[in-house]
Design an enzyme around this catalytic site. Structure first.
Site, PDB file in Angstrom:
ATOM      1  N   CYS A 113      -1.693 -19.195  23.184  1.00  0.00           N
ATOM      2  CA  CYS A 113      -1.032 -17.920  22.872  1.00  0.00           C
ATOM      3  C   CYS A 113      -0.244 -17.954  21.568  1.00  0.00           C
ATOM      4  O   CYS A 113       0.312 -16.930  21.159  1.00  0.00           O
ATOM      5  CB  CYS A 113      -0.132 -17.489  24.026  1.00  0.00           C
ATOM      6  SG  CYS A 113       1.330 -18.531  24.242  1.00  0.00           S
ATOM      7  N   CYS A 146       5.715 -22.753  10.556  1.00  0.00           N
ATOM      8  CA  CYS A 146       5.554 -22.936   9.101  1.00  0.00           C
ATOM      9  C   CYS A 146       4.335 -22.222   8.512  1.00  0.00           C
ATOM     10  O   CYS A 146       4.100 -22.299   7.321  1.00  0.00           O
ATOM     11  CB  CYS A 146       5.480 -24.417   8.776  1.00  0.00           C
ATOM     12  SG  CYS A 146       3.938 -25.208   9.299  1.00  0.00           S
ATOM     13  N   CYS A 179       2.067 -23.320  21.561  1.00  0.00           N
ATOM     14  CA  CYS A 179       0.973 -23.280  22.522  1.00  0.00           C
ATOM     15  C   CYS A 179      -0.306 -22.895  21.787  1.00  0.00           C
ATOM     16  O   CYS A 179      -0.340 -21.892  21.072  1.00  0.00           O
ATOM     17  CB  CYS A 179       1.287 -22.250  23.613  1.00  0.00           C
ATOM     18  SG  CYS A 179      -0.093 -21.977  24.754  1.00  0.00           S
ATOM     19  N   CYS A 225       0.454 -20.123  30.423  1.00  0.00           N
ATOM     20  CA  CYS A 225      -0.746 -20.781  29.907  1.00  0.00           C
ATOM     21  C   CYS A 225      -0.958 -22.124  30.601  1.00  0.00           C
ATOM     22  O   CYS A 225      -0.013 -22.731  31.101  1.00  0.00           O
ATOM     23  CB  CYS A 225      -0.610 -21.002  28.399  1.00  0.00           C
ATOM     24  SG  CYS A 225      -0.468 -19.476  27.437  1.00  0.00           S
ATOM     25  N   CYS A 271      -4.542 -31.590  24.914  1.00  0.00           N
ATOM     26  CA  CYS A 271      -3.888 -30.510  25.653  1.00  0.00           C
ATOM     27  C   CYS A 271      -3.529 -29.349  24.724  1.00  0.00           C
ATOM     28  O   CYS A 271      -3.720 -29.429  23.509  1.00  0.00           O
ATOM     29  CB  CYS A 271      -2.653 -31.038  26.375  1.00  0.00           C
ATOM     30  SG  CYS A 271      -1.264 -31.433  25.309  1.00  0.00           S
ATOM     31  N   CYS A 300       2.817 -29.493  15.225  1.00  0.00           N
ATOM     32  CA  CYS A 300       2.374 -29.320  13.841  1.00  0.00           C
ATOM     33  C   CYS A 300       2.917 -30.458  12.972  1.00  0.00           C
ATOM     34  O   CYS A 300       3.842 -31.172  13.359  1.00  0.00           O
ATOM     35  CB  CYS A 300       2.885 -27.966  13.333  1.00  0.00           C
ATOM     36  SG  CYS A 300       2.401 -27.587  11.628  1.00  0.00           S
ATOM     37  N   CYS A 302       4.774 -30.025  10.611  1.00  0.00           N
ATOM     38  CA  CYS A 302       6.179 -29.674  10.338  1.00  0.00           C
ATOM     39  C   CYS A 302       7.099 -30.102  11.481  1.00  0.00           C
ATOM     40  O   CYS A 302       8.315 -30.038  11.349  1.00  0.00           O
ATOM     41  CB  CYS A 302       6.322 -28.180  10.083  1.00  0.00           C
ATOM     42  SG  CYS A 302       6.189 -27.139  11.568  1.00  0.00           S
ATOM     43  N   HIS A 356       0.833  -1.187   0.000  1.00  0.00           N
ATOM     44  CA  HIS A 356       0.000   0.000   0.000  1.00  0.00           C
ATOM     45  C   HIS A 356       0.876   1.248   0.000  1.00  0.00           C
ATOM     46  O   HIS A 356       0.942   1.992   0.974  1.00  0.00           O
ATOM     47  CB  HIS A 356      -1.003  -0.013   1.140  1.00  0.00           C
ATOM     48  CG  HIS A 356      -0.422  -0.355   2.475  1.00  0.00           C
ATOM     49  ND1 HIS A 356       0.269   0.553   3.238  1.00  0.00           N
ATOM     50  CD2 HIS A 356      -0.408  -1.509   3.166  1.00  0.00           C
ATOM     51  CE1 HIS A 356       0.647  -0.014   4.352  1.00  0.00           C
ATOM     52  NE2 HIS A 356       0.253  -1.280   4.334  1.00  0.00           N
ATOM     53  N   CYS A 359       0.433 -22.212  12.710  1.00  0.00           N
ATOM     54  CA  CYS A 359       1.703 -22.665  13.270  1.00  0.00           C
ATOM     55  C   CYS A 359       2.728 -21.537  13.155  1.00  0.00           C
ATOM     56  O   CYS A 359       2.932 -21.008  12.060  1.00  0.00           O
ATOM     57  CB  CYS A 359       2.199 -23.901  12.527  1.00  0.00           C
ATOM     58  SG  CYS A 359       3.857 -24.425  13.024  1.00  0.00           S
TER      59      CYS A 359
END
Length: 106
Positions: free
Chosen positions: A63, A38, A60, A80, A48, A53, A55, A1, A35
């Site tokens: 968060c 990745c 978490c 957490c 849990c 992932c 990958c 932009h 993730c």
């Protein structure tokens, strides 16, 4: 932009699409988890909050921070919870969606 601030570009985009459509899209994006290793999108149905992932990266669910193990949930300065009630998770997701929609509309 080019030649616009990020905020100006966001406002232009919202005005082009219409507020209702832009709020709906923002709310949909807010409930997605990605993730941090990745950028693959994922969704948790149970288990849990420590996510591995495809990958191989650990993060978490609450968060979205990259983690290395369980210290994030139980070590000194843990931020957490390892386990979250599904009703609590549903409320967290609703709050995220509503906040994203309000941000567009305000």
């Amino acid at each position: 932009h080019k030649d616009k601030t990020c905020e100006q570009a966001r406002i232009d985009k919202v005005l082009k699409k219409g507020l209702r459509q832009s709020a709906h899209e923002a709310m949909s994006q807010a409930s997605k988890r990605v993730c941090p290793h990745c950028s693959q999108e994922y969704q948790k149905s149970d288990g849990c909050n420590k996510i591995r992932c495809k990958c191989g990266g650990l993060s978490c669910y609450l968060c979205s921070q990259k983690i290395t193990g369980y210290d994030h949930f139980s070590g000194a300065g843990a931020t957490c919870q390892l386990w979250t009630n599904t009703d609590v998770m549903a409320q967290i997701d609703r709050d995220r969606r509503h906040a994203a929609g309000r941000k567009v509309l305000l």
